[in-house]
Design an enzyme around this catalytic site. Structure first.
Site, PDB file in Angstrom:
ATOM      1  N   HIS A  79       0.799  -1.236   0.000  1.00  0.00           N
ATOM      2  CA  HIS A  79       0.000   0.000   0.000  1.00  0.00           C
ATOM      3  C   HIS A  79       0.830   1.284   0.000  1.00  0.00           C
ATOM      4  CE1 HIS A  79      -3.254  -2.726   1.285  1.00  0.00           C
ATOM      5  NE2 HIS A  79      -2.428  -3.164   2.218  1.00  0.00           N
TER       6      HIS A  79
HETATM    7  C1  BDR Z   1      -2.335   0.274   5.751  1.00  0.00           C
HETATM    8  O1  BDR Z   1      -2.384  -0.275   7.070  1.00  0.00           O
HETATM    9  C2  BDR Z   1      -1.118  -0.690   7.476  1.00  0.00           C
HETATM   10  O2  BDR Z   1      -1.171  -1.975   8.015  1.00  0.00           O
HETATM   11  C3  BDR Z   1      -0.223  -0.614   6.259  1.00  0.00           C
HETATM   12  O3  BDR Z   1       1.094  -0.221   6.639  1.00  0.00           O
HETATM   13  C4  BDR Z   1      -0.873   0.412   5.377  1.00  0.00           C
HETATM   14  O4  BDR Z   1      -0.428   1.716   5.669  1.00  0.00           O
HETATM   15  C5  BDR Z   1      -3.133  -0.608   4.834  1.00  0.00           C
HETATM   16  O5  BDR Z   1      -4.435  -0.735   5.306  1.00  0.00           O
END
Ligand code: BDR
Ligand code: CA
Length: 319
Positions: free
Chosen positions: A248
């Site tokens: 992400h």
């Molecule tokens: C987001 O949540 C975190 O676990 C990850 O680093 C990312 O920023 C994805 O939902």
């Protein structure tokens, strides 16, 4: 001239990939990393961020530690549904690279953000990829930073997808009041990169093998971090027919140098802060007759192959 960037992170495997990308890309000048409670308690986020910067030879990038708790909810984030450090944990408490020898700065993240954003006329892009606690606290102390910041690119939320709950994505859910403050702050250039886009930019196990073969510290680290994500997604969270996972936070940093890696639409976005089943949902108004004007560009699509190529180019280059 390279673009000045501050990354606000809760490192985390995908945050780590975003840090490496921003620290190593020749068109980006990563002036600081600020940390926030999220994937792991904030002192681990700080330690992991320092680890990554040390490992890739960028110990010169300062790390400022931020909020240890959400703004309002003292019980958030609640324990995850999986066991920490189990195979389902796509982050792990400590990243699998050596412990850092560099140390965090004495100044706190919120003070740093305010001093830096108000203390310069140079454009600074802020990229929050964790819960928005630091950014909301900075805005509460100094609302002028909404005008002072050049651009903000947030990883969070989801329109057709949730991950922490059926309604909500983790970063927004983990401090919903903070997130809503940020969307309501009147930031002129705001981009949201939600799950809808990040799940279109999956990185495969074969891509990890190619990162490993780059034979650079960043290539090795990326293969380890993303490989862990692919394995965790494979153990119950499968997102694709082939072994693959979203990374992400790194999609936000890729967007800084290649805007075409995502496709956005202007929308009005706020955050649900009351719902029992919808707490932390990004309410993204996609209607053509929306009442409120757009406050944000929202990414709904992404180019996975371009994303992987960008990662590979940056991680394969000598520093
Ligand atoms: C987001 O949540 C975190 O676990 C990850 O680093 C990312 O920023 C994805 O939902
Ligand atoms: Ca994150």
């Amino acid at each position: 001239m390279s673009r000045k960037v501050i990354l606000d992170v809760d490192t985390g495997t995908d945050d780590a990939v975003a840090i490496m990308f921003a620290a190593l890309h020749p068109e980006l000048d990563l002036i600081a990393v600020t940390t926030v409670n999220g994937n792991v308690p904030v002192h681990h986020c700080t330690d992991n961020s320092l680890r990554v910067l040390d490992f890739i030879g960028r110990r010169d990038v300062p790390v400022f530690e931020g909020l240890a708790r959400p703004l309002v909810r003292l019980d958030f984030p609640t324990p995850k549904s999986f066991r920490r450090d189990s195979a389902e944990d796509m982050h792990g408490t400590e990243l699998p690279i050596p412990a850092p020898t560099s140390v965090k700065q004495e100044t706190g993240a919120v003070e740093f953000l305010i001093e830096t954003l108000l203390g310069t006329t140079e454009p600074i892009t802020l990229v929050p990829v964790g819960p928005l606690s630091n950014i909301a606290a900075a805005l509460a102390l100094e609302p002028r930073i909404a005008d002072a910041v050049h651009e903000v690119v947030i990883m969070g939320g989801g329109h057709h997808l949730g991950n922490e709950t059926a309604s909500a994505e983790f970063n927004i859910w983990a401090d919903p009041e903070a997130a809503d403050m940020v969307f309501a702050a009147g930031i002129e250039r705001l981009t949201l990169v939600p799950l809808d886009a990040t799940h279109k930019a999956l990185v495969t196990k074969a891509d990890c093998e190619a990162f490993e073969a780059l034979d650079t510290p960043a290539g090795t680290a990326a293969a380890r971090f993303i490989g862990r994500r692919v394995d965790a997604y494979g153990s119950g969270n499968r997102v694709a027919a082939t072994a693959a996972a979203p990374v992400h936070d790194a999609l936000c940093t890729a967007f800084l140098v290649a805007p075409e890696v995502i496709a956005t639409k202007p929308c009005h976005v706020r955050v649900e802060t009351h719902g029992t089943r919808t707490l932390g949902r990004t309410v993204i108004d996609t209607r053509t007759h929306a009442r409120e004007p757009p406050n944000c560009e929202v990414a709904f699509d992404a180019d996975a192959r371009l994303f992987v190529r960008l990662l590979s180019e940056v991680f394969g280059s000598p520093i």
